[in-house]
Design a protein around this motif. Structure first.
Motif, PDB file in Angstrom:
ATOM      1  N   ARG A  44       0.858  -1.073  -0.134  1.00 35.12           N
ATOM      2  CA  ARG A  44       0.068   0.089   0.064  1.00 35.12           C
ATOM      3  C   ARG A  44       0.898   1.342   0.112  1.00 35.12           C
ATOM      4  O   ARG A  44       1.673   1.351   0.764  1.00 35.12           O
ATOM      5  CB  ARG A  44      -0.886  -0.163   1.137  1.00 35.12           C
ATOM      6  N   ALA A  45       0.655   2.269  -0.768  1.00 35.44           N
ATOM      7  CA  ALA A  45       1.261   3.636  -0.997  1.00 35.44           C
ATOM      8  C   ALA A  45       0.963   4.507   0.058  1.00 35.44           C
ATOM      9  O   ALA A  45      -0.237   4.477   0.501  1.00 35.44           O
ATOM     10  CB  ALA A  45       0.971   4.081  -2.241  1.00 35.44           C
ATOM     11  N   VAL A  46       1.888   4.750   0.841  1.00 38.41           N
ATOM     12  CA  VAL A  46       1.731   5.606   1.880  1.00 38.41           C
ATOM     13  C   VAL A  46       1.919   6.923   1.722  1.00 38.41           C
ATOM     14  O   VAL A  46       1.252   7.954   2.233  1.00 38.41           O
ATOM     15  CB  VAL A  46       2.743   5.217   3.224  1.00 38.41           C
ATOM     16  N   TRP A  59       7.975   6.115  -3.769  1.00 35.96           N
ATOM     17  CA  TRP A  59       6.882   5.883  -2.584  1.00 35.96           C
ATOM     18  C   TRP A  59       7.420   5.163  -1.565  1.00 35.96           C
ATOM     19  O   TRP A  59       8.212   4.173  -1.558  1.00 35.96           O
ATOM     20  CB  TRP A  59       5.806   5.277  -3.326  1.00 35.96           C
ATOM     21  N   TRP A  60       6.921   5.466  -0.370  1.00 38.00           N
ATOM     22  CA  TRP A  60       7.067   4.631   0.923  1.00 38.00           C
ATOM     23  C   TRP A  60       6.029   3.977   1.021  1.00 38.00           C
ATOM     24  O   TRP A  60       4.708   4.386   0.891  1.00 38.00           O
ATOM     25  CB  TRP A  60       7.098   5.756   2.167  1.00 38.00           C
ATOM     26  N   LEU A  61       6.054   2.730   1.142  1.00 35.49           N
ATOM     27  CA  LEU A  61       5.100   1.675   1.254  1.00 35.49           C
ATOM     28  C   LEU A  61       4.939   0.814   2.424  1.00 35.49           C
ATOM     29  O   LEU A  61       6.089   0.494   3.040  1.00 35.49           O
ATOM     30  CB  LEU A  61       5.395   0.771  -0.096  1.00 35.49           C
ATOM     31  N   TYR A  62       3.756   0.336   2.752  1.00 31.03           N
ATOM     32  CA  TYR A  62       3.617  -0.524   3.977  1.00 31.03           C
ATOM     33  C   TYR A  62       2.690  -1.638   3.624  1.00 31.03           C
ATOM     34  O   TYR A  62       2.091  -1.500   2.650  1.00 31.03           O
ATOM     35  CB  TYR A  62       2.827   0.141   4.983  1.00 31.03           C
ATOM     36  N   GLY A  63       2.882  -2.950   4.025  1.00 27.61           N
ATOM     37  CA  GLY A  63       1.875  -3.872   3.877  1.00 27.61           C
ATOM     38  C   GLY A  63       0.815  -3.650   5.053  1.00 27.61           C
ATOM     39  O   GLY A  63       1.061  -2.675   5.909  1.00 27.61           O
ATOM     40  N   LEU A 119       1.990  -7.197  11.469  1.00 28.35           N
ATOM     41  CA  LEU A 119       3.052  -8.010  11.981  1.00 28.35           C
ATOM     42  C   LEU A 119       4.114  -8.318  11.190  1.00 28.35           C
ATOM     43  O   LEU A 119       4.939  -9.041  11.585  1.00 28.35           O
ATOM     44  CB  LEU A 119       2.124  -9.436  12.558  1.00 28.35           C
ATOM     45  N   VAL A 120       4.021  -8.169   9.909  1.00 25.46           N
ATOM     46  CA  VAL A 120       5.046  -8.234   8.867  1.00 25.46           C
ATOM     47  C   VAL A 120       5.484  -7.013   8.392  1.00 25.46           C
ATOM     48  O   VAL A 120       5.025  -6.102   7.932  1.00 25.46           O
ATOM     49  CB  VAL A 120       4.321  -9.094   7.638  1.00 25.46           C
ATOM     50  N   THR A 121       6.888  -6.829   8.646  1.00 23.92           N
ATOM     51  CA  THR A 121       7.268  -5.472   8.363  1.00 23.92           C
ATOM     52  C   THR A 121       8.458  -5.490   6.956  1.00 23.92           C
ATOM     53  O   THR A 121       9.337  -4.715   7.002  1.00 23.92           O
ATOM     54  CB  THR A 121       8.128  -4.811   9.523  1.00 23.92           C
ATOM     55  N   ASP A 122       8.117  -6.330   6.190  1.00 28.11           N
ATOM     56  CA  ASP A 122       8.943  -6.512   4.933  1.00 28.11           C
ATOM     57  C   ASP A 122       8.457  -5.309   3.887  1.00 28.11           C
ATOM     58  O   ASP A 122       7.926  -5.656   2.571  1.00 28.11           O
ATOM     59  CB  ASP A 122       8.964  -7.767   4.143  1.00 28.11           C
ATOM     60  N   ASP A 123       8.528  -4.206   4.391  1.00 28.24           N
ATOM     61  CA  ASP A 123       8.273  -2.858   3.497  1.00 28.24           C
ATOM     62  C   ASP A 123       9.153  -1.709   3.687  1.00 28.24           C
ATOM     63  O   ASP A 123      10.282  -2.134   3.851  1.00 28.24           O
ATOM     64  CB  ASP A 123       6.825  -2.628   3.898  1.00 28.24           C
ATOM     65  N   SER A 124       8.482  -0.782   3.575  1.00 26.76           N
ATOM     66  CA  SER A 124       9.805   0.068   3.242  1.00 26.76           C
ATOM     67  C   SER A 124      10.232   0.536   4.859  1.00 26.76           C
ATOM     68  O   SER A 124      11.570   1.157   4.822  1.00 26.76           O
ATOM     69  CB  SER A 124       9.098   1.797   2.922  1.00 26.76           C
ATOM     70  N   ARG A 125       9.761   0.003   5.908  1.00 25.91           N
ATOM     71  CA  ARG A 125      10.609  -0.069   7.334  1.00 25.91           C
ATOM     72  C   ARG A 125      11.721  -0.641   7.063  1.00 25.91           C
ATOM     73  O   ARG A 125      12.687  -0.302   7.651  1.00 25.91           O
ATOM     74  CB  ARG A 125       9.585  -0.391   8.287  1.00 25.91           C
ATOM     75  N   ALA A 126      11.963  -1.699   6.368  1.00 23.37           N
ATOM     76  CA  ALA A 126      12.811  -2.507   6.057  1.00 23.37           C
ATOM     77  C   ALA A 126      13.658  -2.231   4.920  1.00 23.37           C
ATOM     78  O   ALA A 126      15.041  -2.278   4.967  1.00 23.37           O
ATOM     79  CB  ALA A 126      12.663  -3.803   5.996  1.00 23.37           C
ATOM     80  N   TYR A 127      13.132  -1.570   3.775  1.00 23.53           N
ATOM     81  CA  TYR A 127      13.869  -1.646   2.470  1.00 23.53           C
ATOM     82  C   TYR A 127      13.820  -0.417   2.128  1.00 23.53           C
ATOM     83  O   TYR A 127      14.401   0.113   0.713  1.00 23.53           O
ATOM     84  CB  TYR A 127      13.318  -2.756   1.580  1.00 23.53           C
ATOM     85  N   GLY A 128      13.341   0.511   2.752  1.00 25.91           N
ATOM     86  CA  GLY A 128      13.218   1.895   2.207  1.00 25.91           C
ATOM     87  C   GLY A 128      12.286   2.371   1.022  1.00 25.91           C
ATOM     88  O   GLY A 128      11.450   1.807   0.791  1.00 25.91           O
ATOM     89  N   VAL A 129      12.826   3.317   0.159  1.00 26.91           N
ATOM     90  CA  VAL A 129      11.853   3.700  -1.177  1.00 26.91           C
ATOM     91  C   VAL A 129      11.689   2.720  -2.027  1.00 26.91           C
ATOM     92  O   VAL A 129      12.525   2.124  -2.376  1.00 26.91           O
ATOM     93  CB  VAL A 129      12.475   5.278  -1.520  1.00 26.91           C
ATOM     94  N   ALA A 130      10.396   2.926  -2.537  1.00 26.85           N
ATOM     95  CA  ALA A 130      10.250   1.950  -3.818  1.00 26.85           C
ATOM     96  C   ALA A 130       9.603   2.836  -4.957  1.00 26.85           C
ATOM     97  O   ALA A 130       9.199   3.805  -4.662  1.00 26.85           O
ATOM     98  CB  ALA A 130       9.079   1.030  -3.583  1.00 26.85           C
TER      99      ALA A 130
END
Length: 110
Positions: free
Chosen positions: A60-62, A69-73, A77-88
């Motif tokens: 999901r685009a934040v 874009w900064w993205l979140y799932g 409970l799963v943080t394999d998104d921009s919190r771990a990998y940055g900008v997409a």
């Protein structure tokens, strides 16, 4: 980064993993529209993280960030998104789920 399956007006993408539950689940198939209207915060998108360019993700685009874009799932409970990998870099917007539960995706408050 060109992804061969996303050059058509609509491309089919299979969701893998639990990061978008409950909105999308492992095994859901979605249609993605590259181009079209501008991405907005809250849209579900297909993208690649700049730090992991070989990994296609559905998130999901934040917010816009650094030309991407900064993205979140949706699954907190799963943080394999921009919190771990940055900008997409977004490749397209998910327009609907067609299997196994056809329908438009419900909006998610951010």
């Amino acid at each position: 980064m060109p992804v061969p399956g996303l050059r058509r007006p609509l491309a089919a993408v299979l969701v893998t993993g639990p990061s978008m539950a409950p909105t999308l689940r492992h095994g859901d198939a979605v249609l993605v529209r590259p181009g079209g209207r501008a991405i907005r915060a809250g849209d579900v998108v297909v993208a690649v993280f700049r730090s992991r360019p070989n990994l296609l993700v559905v998130k999901r685009a934040v917010r816009p960030a650094d030309g991407g874009w900064w993205l979140y799932g949706d699954n907190e409970l799963v943080t394999d998104d921009s919190r771990a990998y940055g900008v997409a870099d977004v490749l397209g917007r998910v327009v609907l789920r067609y299997w196994p539960r056809p329908g438009r995706l419900p909006p998610q408050p951010l």
